[in-house]
Design a protein around this motif. Structure first.
Motif, mmCIF file in Angstrom:
data_model
loop_
_atom_site.group_PDB
_atom_site.id
_atom_site.type_symbol
_atom_site.label_atom_id
_atom_site.label_comp_id
_atom_site.label_asym_id
_atom_site.label_seq_id
_atom_site.Cartn_x
_atom_site.Cartn_y
_atom_site.Cartn_z
ATOM 1 N N SER A 29 0.643 -1.426 0.048
ATOM 2 C CA SER A 29 -0.052 -0.043 0.193
ATOM 3 C C SER A 29 0.923 0.861 0.561
ATOM 4 N N GLY A 30 1.897 0.828 -0.138
ATOM 5 C CA GLY A 30 2.983 2.217 -0.024
ATOM 6 C C GLY A 30 3.262 2.898 0.882
ATOM 7 N N ARG A 31 3.934 4.372 1.245
ATOM 8 C CA ARG A 31 4.173 4.580 2.052
ATOM 9 C C ARG A 31 3.619 5.671 2.584
ATOM 10 N N SER A 32 4.377 5.417 3.985
ATOM 11 C CA SER A 32 2.906 6.607 4.134
ATOM 12 C C SER A 32 4.220 7.202 5.647
ATOM 13 N N ILE A 33 3.462 8.668 5.836
ATOM 14 C CA ILE A 33 4.256 9.293 7.629
ATOM 15 C C ILE A 33 2.842 10.241 8.188
ATOM 16 N N SER A 34 2.877 9.737 9.289
ATOM 17 C CA SER A 34 2.173 10.289 10.401
ATOM 18 C C SER A 34 3.103 11.522 11.196
ATOM 19 N N SER A 35 2.420 12.738 11.473
ATOM 20 C CA SER A 35 3.567 13.884 11.592
ATOM 21 C C SER A 35 2.808 14.545 13.292
ATOM 22 N N LEU A 36 3.413 15.827 13.968
ATOM 23 C CA LEU A 36 2.778 15.943 14.931
ATOM 24 C C LEU A 36 2.630 17.716 14.094
ATOM 25 N N VAL A 37 1.034 18.224 13.829
ATOM 26 C CA VAL A 37 1.438 19.693 12.942
ATOM 27 C C VAL A 37 0.380 19.842 14.424
ATOM 28 N N GLU A 38 0.700 21.153 15.084
ATOM 29 C CA GLU A 38 0.082 22.261 15.471
ATOM 30 C C GLU A 38 -0.457 22.808 14.572
ATOM 31 N N VAL A 39 -1.989 22.666 14.808
ATOM 32 C CA VAL A 39 -2.677 24.167 13.733
ATOM 33 C C VAL A 39 -3.170 25.243 14.351
ATOM 34 N N THR A 40 -3.126 26.847 14.385
ATOM 35 C CA THR A 40 -3.523 27.774 15.161
ATOM 36 C C THR A 40 -4.544 28.534 14.100
ATOM 37 N N ALA A 41 -5.764 28.617 14.445
ATOM 38 C CA ALA A 41 -7.274 29.005 14.185
ATOM 39 C C ALA A 41 -7.168 30.995 14.557
ATOM 40 N N ARG A 42 -7.431 31.417 13.967
ATOM 41 C CA ARG A 42 -7.730 33.036 14.428
ATOM 42 C C ARG A 42 -9.323 33.287 14.353
ATOM 43 N N TYR A 43 -10.240 32.924 15.421
ATOM 44 C CA TYR A 43 -12.185 32.908 14.462
ATOM 45 C C TYR A 43 -11.678 34.105 14.866
ATOM 46 N N THR A 44 -13.232 35.008 13.760
ATOM 47 C CA THR A 44 -13.833 36.457 15.028
ATOM 48 C C THR A 44 -15.159 36.215 14.086
ATOM 49 N N VAL A 45 -16.091 36.332 15.137
ATOM 50 C CA VAL A 45 -17.093 36.250 14.767
ATOM 51 C C VAL A 45 -17.976 37.959 15.740
ATOM 52 N N GLY A 46 -18.850 38.094 15.257
ATOM 53 C CA GLY A 46 -19.561 39.742 15.904
ATOM 54 C C GLY A 46 -18.260 40.539 16.618
ATOM 55 N N GLY A 47 -17.685 41.238 15.962
ATOM 56 C CA GLY A 47 -16.428 40.950 16.125
ATOM 57 C C GLY A 47 -15.689 41.181 17.127
ATOM 58 N N GLU A 48 -15.369 40.075 18.033
ATOM 59 C CA GLU A 48 -14.276 39.195 19.137
ATOM 60 C C GLU A 48 -14.388 38.177 18.154
ATOM 61 N N THR A 49 -12.793 38.578 18.356
ATOM 62 C CA THR A 49 -11.639 37.640 18.242
ATOM 63 C C THR A 49 -10.921 36.609 19.252
ATOM 64 N N THR A 50 -10.967 35.140 19.148
ATOM 65 C CA THR A 50 -10.725 34.044 19.552
ATOM 66 C C THR A 50 -9.194 33.706 18.352
ATOM 67 N N VAL A 51 -8.419 32.919 19.728
ATOM 68 C CA VAL A 51 -7.367 32.159 18.873
ATOM 69 C C VAL A 51 -6.907 30.463 19.846
ATOM 70 N N GLU A 52 -7.604 29.825 19.346
ATOM 71 C CA GLU A 52 -7.483 28.179 19.144
ATOM 72 C C GLU A 52 -6.390 27.737 19.047
#
Length: 225
Positions: free
Chosen positions: A166-189
Motif C-alpha cells: 500500500s506504499g509509504r506513509s508518514i504520520s506527523s505531529l502538526v500544530e494548528v492555530t486558528a484565528r476566529y472572529t465573529v460579531g467583532g470578537e476574536t479568539t485564537v485557538e
C-alpha cells in the motif's frame, strides 16, 4: 722493629682482599641489574603489542558484524528529505485550509481544493467539511471569519507496507492555530493533530488526522471535522 712492619703488611693485604671483594660484588649487581632491565624492557614492549594487535582484530571483526553502524549506514531511508518536505507541505496546506473559511463560504467550492489533497475516501469526505448546526448559524449571523495556520512539529511514524503493497506513509505531529472572529470578537485557538499522509501514484495524500493524545475524532455533528 720487625713486628710493626709485619702488621703493616698484614693490614695492607687485608685491605687488598676487601677491595677485591667489593669490586666483585659490584660487578655481580651490575650484571644482574642489567639483565632485569632488559627483561622488563622486553616484557613491557611485547605485552602492549600483543594487546594492541588483539584490539585491532576485535575492532575489525566488530566492523563486519551485521547490524552494526557501519553496515547500517548503507541502508536507504524510507523517504528522502525532499520527499518528507513534500509530505509536510500537504499536511500544512490541508490542516490550515480546514480552519480557513468565512460566513460566505459554500461547501462544494470550499471543500474541492482540500479534498484534492486527500485520499477522497468516505472518512476524509466527512471530515473535510464546514461547521454545521448551531456553530454555522452563529457564524453566518455574526459574519464570522476563520484564518488557520499550521506547522509540522515533528514526525511520529515513517513506514512502508512491504506486505500489502500500500506504499509509504508518514504520520506527523502538526500544530494548528486558528484565528476566529465573529460579531467583532476574536479568539485564537491552537491544537495539535497527528496527521497521516499516504503515497499514492507519486503524490502524498492526507488519509487521516486525529487530535493528538485523544484518538480518532472522525466527523462531528457540530463542527463537521
Amino acid at each position: 722493629m720487625d713486628l710493626p712492619e709485619e702488621n703493616k703488611r698484614t693490614g695492607l693485604l687485608a685491605l687488598g682482599v676487601l677491595g677485591f671483594l667489593l669490586i666483585a660484588v659490584l660487578t655481580v649487581f651490575t650484571v644482574f641489574d642489567g639483565d632485569d632491565g632488559d627483561d622488563d624492557a622486553q616484557g613491557g614492549s611485547a605485552v602492549p603489542s600483543v594487546t594492541e594487535g588483539h584490539d585491532k582484530q576485535t575492532s575489525g571483526d566488530a566492523g563486519q558484524t551485521p547490524g552494526s553502524a557501519s553496515a547500517g549506514a548503507s541502508v536507504a531511508p524510507i523517504v528522502s528529505v525532499s520527499q518528507a518536505a513534500e509530505a509536510h507541505a500537504v499536511m500544512v496546506r490541508y490542516m490550515a485550509g480546514l480552519t480557513t473559511y468565512d460566513h460566505t463560504s459554500r461547501p462544494a467550492a470550499w471543500s474541492a481544493p482540500l479534498l484534492a489533497l486527500t485520499t477522497r475516501d468516505t472518512r476524509m469526505k466527512q471530515a473535510t467539511a464546514l461547521p454545521t448546526g448551531k456553530e454555522w448559524a452563529t457564524c453566518r449571523a455574526g459574519q464570522c471569519s476563520s484564518e488557520g495556520a499550521a506547522v509540522v512539529v515533528r514526525d511520529a511514524v515513517v513506514s512502508a507496507d512491504l506486505v500489502g503493497d500500500s506504499g509509504r506513509s508518514i504520520s506527523s505531529l502538526v500544530e494548528v492555530t486558528a484565528r476566529y472572529t465573529v460579531g467583532g470578537e476574536t479568539t485564537v485557538e491552537s491544537n495539535k493533530w497527528l496527521v497521516t499522509v499516504r503515497e499514492d501514484g507519486g503524490d502524498w495524500l492526507v488519509s487521516g488526522f486525529d487530535v493528538f493524545g485523544l484518538g480518532d475524532v472522525g466527523a462531528s455533528d457540530d463542527s463537521g471535522a
